[in-house]
Structures are given as C-alpha cells and as structure tokens.
Design a protein around this motif. Structure first.
Motif, PDB file in Angstrom:
ATOM      1  N   VAL A 130     -13.407   9.493   4.356  1.00 39.68           N
ATOM      2  CA  VAL A 130     -12.673   8.574   3.311  1.00 39.68           C
ATOM      3  C   VAL A 130     -12.919   7.146   3.406  1.00 39.68           C
ATOM      4  O   VAL A 130     -13.148   6.142   2.654  1.00 39.68           O
ATOM      5  CB  VAL A 130     -11.264   8.900   2.871  1.00 39.68           C
ATOM      6  CG1 VAL A 130     -10.425   7.919   2.038  1.00 39.68           C
ATOM      7  CG2 VAL A 130     -10.965  10.379   2.235  1.00 39.68           C
ATOM      8  N   TRP A 131     -12.704   6.686   4.723  1.00 38.76           N
ATOM      9  CA  TRP A 131     -12.824   5.336   5.117  1.00 38.76           C
ATOM     10  C   TRP A 131     -14.215   4.990   5.109  1.00 38.76           C
ATOM     11  O   TRP A 131     -14.528   3.758   4.392  1.00 38.76           O
ATOM     12  CB  TRP A 131     -12.251   5.200   6.676  1.00 38.76           C
ATOM     13  CG  TRP A 131     -12.632   3.759   7.041  1.00 38.76           C
ATOM     14  CD1 TRP A 131     -13.791   3.760   7.846  1.00 38.76           C
ATOM     15  CD2 TRP A 131     -11.916   2.696   6.995  1.00 38.76           C
ATOM     16  NE1 TRP A 131     -13.867   2.290   8.232  1.00 38.76           N
ATOM     17  CE2 TRP A 131     -12.633   1.637   7.594  1.00 38.76           C
ATOM     18  CE3 TRP A 131     -11.005   2.146   6.123  1.00 38.76           C
ATOM     19  CZ2 TRP A 131     -12.170   0.390   7.541  1.00 38.76           C
ATOM     20  CZ3 TRP A 131     -10.435   0.893   5.998  1.00 38.76           C
ATOM     21  CH2 TRP A 131     -11.286  -0.122   6.743  1.00 38.76           C
ATOM     22  N   ARG A 132     -15.177   5.552   5.460  1.00 38.03           N
ATOM     23  CA  ARG A 132     -16.578   5.526   5.414  1.00 38.03           C
ATOM     24  C   ARG A 132     -17.214   5.557   3.987  1.00 38.03           C
ATOM     25  O   ARG A 132     -18.057   4.516   3.806  1.00 38.03           O
ATOM     26  CB  ARG A 132     -17.533   6.410   6.341  1.00 38.03           C
ATOM     27  CG  ARG A 132     -17.228   6.060   7.845  1.00 38.03           C
ATOM     28  CD  ARG A 132     -17.944   6.947   8.515  1.00 38.03           C
ATOM     29  NE  ARG A 132     -17.654   6.673  10.139  1.00 38.03           N
ATOM     30  CZ  ARG A 132     -18.073   7.597  10.917  1.00 38.03           C
ATOM     31  NH1 ARG A 132     -18.556   8.883  10.612  1.00 38.03           N
ATOM     32  NH2 ARG A 132     -17.724   7.324  12.226  1.00 38.03           N
ATOM     33  N   PRO A 169       0.732  -1.215  -0.022  1.00 37.07           N
ATOM     34  CA  PRO A 169      -0.070   0.108   0.021  1.00 37.07           C
ATOM     35  C   PRO A 169       0.725   1.119  -0.056  1.00 37.07           C
ATOM     36  O   PRO A 169       0.682   2.449  -0.513  1.00 37.07           O
ATOM     37  CB  PRO A 169      -0.841  -0.028   1.215  1.00 37.07           C
ATOM     38  CG  PRO A 169      -0.881  -1.426   1.682  1.00 37.07           C
ATOM     39  CD  PRO A 169       0.416  -2.155   1.092  1.00 37.07           C
ATOM     40  N   ALA A 170       1.935   1.197   0.825  1.00 40.53           N
ATOM     41  CA  ALA A 170       2.850   2.514   0.802  1.00 40.53           C
ATOM     42  C   ALA A 170       3.465   2.833  -0.817  1.00 40.53           C
ATOM     43  O   ALA A 170       3.359   4.197  -1.118  1.00 40.53           O
ATOM     44  CB  ALA A 170       3.828   2.294   1.688  1.00 40.53           C
ATOM     45  N   CYS A 208      -6.422   2.366  -6.678  1.00 42.30           N
ATOM     46  CA  CYS A 208      -6.448   1.042  -6.062  1.00 42.30           C
ATOM     47  C   CYS A 208      -6.432   1.013  -4.756  1.00 42.30           C
ATOM     48  O   CYS A 208      -7.160   0.302  -4.211  1.00 42.30           O
ATOM     49  CB  CYS A 208      -5.134   0.414  -6.719  1.00 42.30           C
ATOM     50  SG  CYS A 208      -5.000  -1.367  -6.178  1.00 42.30           S
ATOM     51  N   LEU A 209      -5.683   2.024  -3.957  1.00 44.65           N
ATOM     52  CA  LEU A 209      -6.128   1.959  -2.332  1.00 44.65           C
ATOM     53  C   LEU A 209      -7.549   2.365  -2.111  1.00 44.65           C
ATOM     54  O   LEU A 209      -7.902   1.697  -1.198  1.00 44.65           O
ATOM     55  CB  LEU A 209      -5.099   3.038  -1.895  1.00 44.65           C
ATOM     56  CG  LEU A 209      -3.562   2.671  -1.902  1.00 44.65           C
ATOM     57  CD1 LEU A 209      -2.918   3.774  -1.140  1.00 44.65           C
ATOM     58  CD2 LEU A 209      -3.240   1.595  -0.993  1.00 44.65           C
ATOM     59  N   VAL A 210      -8.126   3.231  -2.720  1.00 41.22           N
ATOM     60  CA  VAL A 210      -9.314   3.361  -2.465  1.00 41.22           C
ATOM     61  C   VAL A 210     -10.386   2.210  -2.640  1.00 41.22           C
ATOM     62  O   VAL A 210     -11.200   1.957  -1.619  1.00 41.22           O
ATOM     63  CB  VAL A 210     -10.136   4.773  -3.055  1.00 41.22           C
ATOM     64  CG1 VAL A 210     -11.384   4.934  -3.116  1.00 41.22           C
ATOM     65  CG2 VAL A 210      -9.309   5.887  -2.620  1.00 41.22           C
ATOM     66  N   ALA A 261      -4.199  -0.482   3.661  1.00 44.72           N
ATOM     67  CA  ALA A 261      -4.575   0.487   2.470  1.00 44.72           C
ATOM     68  C   ALA A 261      -4.859   1.745   3.046  1.00 44.72           C
ATOM     69  O   ALA A 261      -4.461   2.901   2.798  1.00 44.72           O
ATOM     70  CB  ALA A 261      -5.680  -0.029   1.504  1.00 44.72           C
ATOM     71  N   PHE A 262      -5.712   1.677   4.110  1.00 43.69           N
ATOM     72  CA  PHE A 262      -6.291   3.133   4.920  1.00 43.69           C
ATOM     73  C   PHE A 262      -5.183   3.658   5.361  1.00 43.69           C
ATOM     74  O   PHE A 262      -4.833   4.979   5.101  1.00 43.69           O
ATOM     75  CB  PHE A 262      -7.333   2.791   5.822  1.00 43.69           C
ATOM     76  CG  PHE A 262      -7.839   3.946   6.235  1.00 43.69           C
ATOM     77  CD1 PHE A 262      -8.493   5.212   5.446  1.00 43.69           C
ATOM     78  CD2 PHE A 262      -7.517   4.254   7.639  1.00 43.69           C
ATOM     79  CE1 PHE A 262      -8.968   6.104   6.035  1.00 43.69           C
ATOM     80  CE2 PHE A 262      -7.925   5.401   8.056  1.00 43.69           C
ATOM     81  CZ  PHE A 262      -8.528   6.296   7.715  1.00 43.69           C
TER      82      PHE A 262
END
Length: 195
Positions: A69-71, A8-9, A20-22, A32-33
């Motif tokens: 962003v997470w939610r 992820p980094a 992709c991370l989202v 990823a978060f």
C-alpha cells in the motif's frame, strides 16, 4: 485547514477519508500511512486468521500488504473502495504464502456482553458453538472460506469480493452457495438452542 481533514486518524474512519489518506500516502505522508496502518492491521489480521493459524505468517502477510500500500498508493485509481483494494492485495499475498498449504484454523471466540454472559453454562455453549462453526469453516476449500468470511465478518458485497478474489461475481455467488450448503451439512443439529 479543517481539523477533520488534517487528522489522519479521523480520516481513517470513513471511506472518503481513507481515499484521502491513500492520496496523502502517495505524496509520502508518513502520518497518513500510520493512520491507515493502525486502522487496517487488526482488520487484515482477523481476515487472515481464518486462512492460516500461523501468527508469524499472518503478521508477515499483513506487513507485506501494508508495505505494498505504501509503495503503490499512487496506483490507487479510486475505482473501488480503499478497503477492497487493500483486501485484494492481502488476499493475493496470502494465496502466494499459502500456495502449498491449506491448513485449518482456530478462530477466537467472539466475546459479547449480555445478561447471560456470566453464566458458565452459556459461556460453555457459546464456546462450543464457536468451535463448531470454526471447525466447519476450516473444512471449506480456501476459495469458499474466503468468500464466506468476507461476506460474514467484513460485510463486503459480492462485487467487492469478486474484485478482491479477481474472479466474476457469478463465481463468488457459486462459492457462497456451496459454502452455505456445506456449512449447513457440517453444522446440522449443532446450532439448535439448548435449554
């Protein structure tokens, strides 16, 4: 799996990787978060620092933004860059938090290396100019200041800024025009080179 798409980094370093991370965040991937959080926390902090001087408020807005962003990762449709989407969330959260207050800001001086970096007179001059620019920026209305800083400090296009600020591109052009004009007046004579 390819190491570049598994870490992820590493993904947080490119626009495609961020998207992709989202996607992975939408699936509940905490790593990823964490990578996106680490990439955006300082960027959002710098962005918000020019909107408010309150470190506690900045941290709260950044955390609220990244929690959103997470939610809401599953709602990201890819019609814009991830950075545009995240900055738009931060801008809206900041506007709500600052609704009753439009306080001037003090920004940190940009420390650059150079041959003259150790000369006290150059350090003083650089500090003086940075304070003059910061003071001038602080006198701009919030909408102009935000548009100007997104252009200058975050290298965003007018279309991206319009999306972030939820207004037409022509409005952004007008805000930038008036911001530049006002800054030129406020900084007249202060940015001349001195011996």
């Amino acid at each position: 799996m390819d190491r570049r798409t598994d870490d992820p980094a590493l993904l947080a370093r490119t626009a495609e990787g961020e998207a992709c991370l989202v996607g992975r965040i939408a699936a509940g991937d905490r790593r990823a978060f964490e990578a996106l959080y680490r990439a955006y926390f300082p960027r959002l902090g710098r962005f918000l620092q020019r909107m408010t001087r309150s470190s506690a408020l900045i941290e709260e807005i950044v955390n609220d933004t990244l929690l959103a962003v997470w939610r809401k990762a599953a709602t990201f449709d890819g019609s814009s860059k991830v950075s545009t989407w995240i900055f738009a969330i931060a801008y809206r959260r900041a506007c709500k938090a600052l609704q009753a207050v439009d306080e001037p800001v003090e920004a940190a001086v940009d420390e650059r290396e150079g041959a003259d970096a150790d000369r006290p007179d150059w350090q003083f001059e650089r500090l003086r100019l940075a304070h003059a620019v910061d003071a001038a920026l602080a006198q701009l209305p919030l909408a102009q200041r935000t548009a100007f800083q997104l252009t200058l400090y975050h290298d965003m296009s007018q279309a991206e800024i319009a999306e972030i600020m939820a207004c037409p591109v022509n409005t952004i052009k007008t805000r930038l025009f008036h911001a530049r004009k006002r800054l030129a007046l406020l900084l007249d004579g202060q940015l001349e080179e001195r011996p």
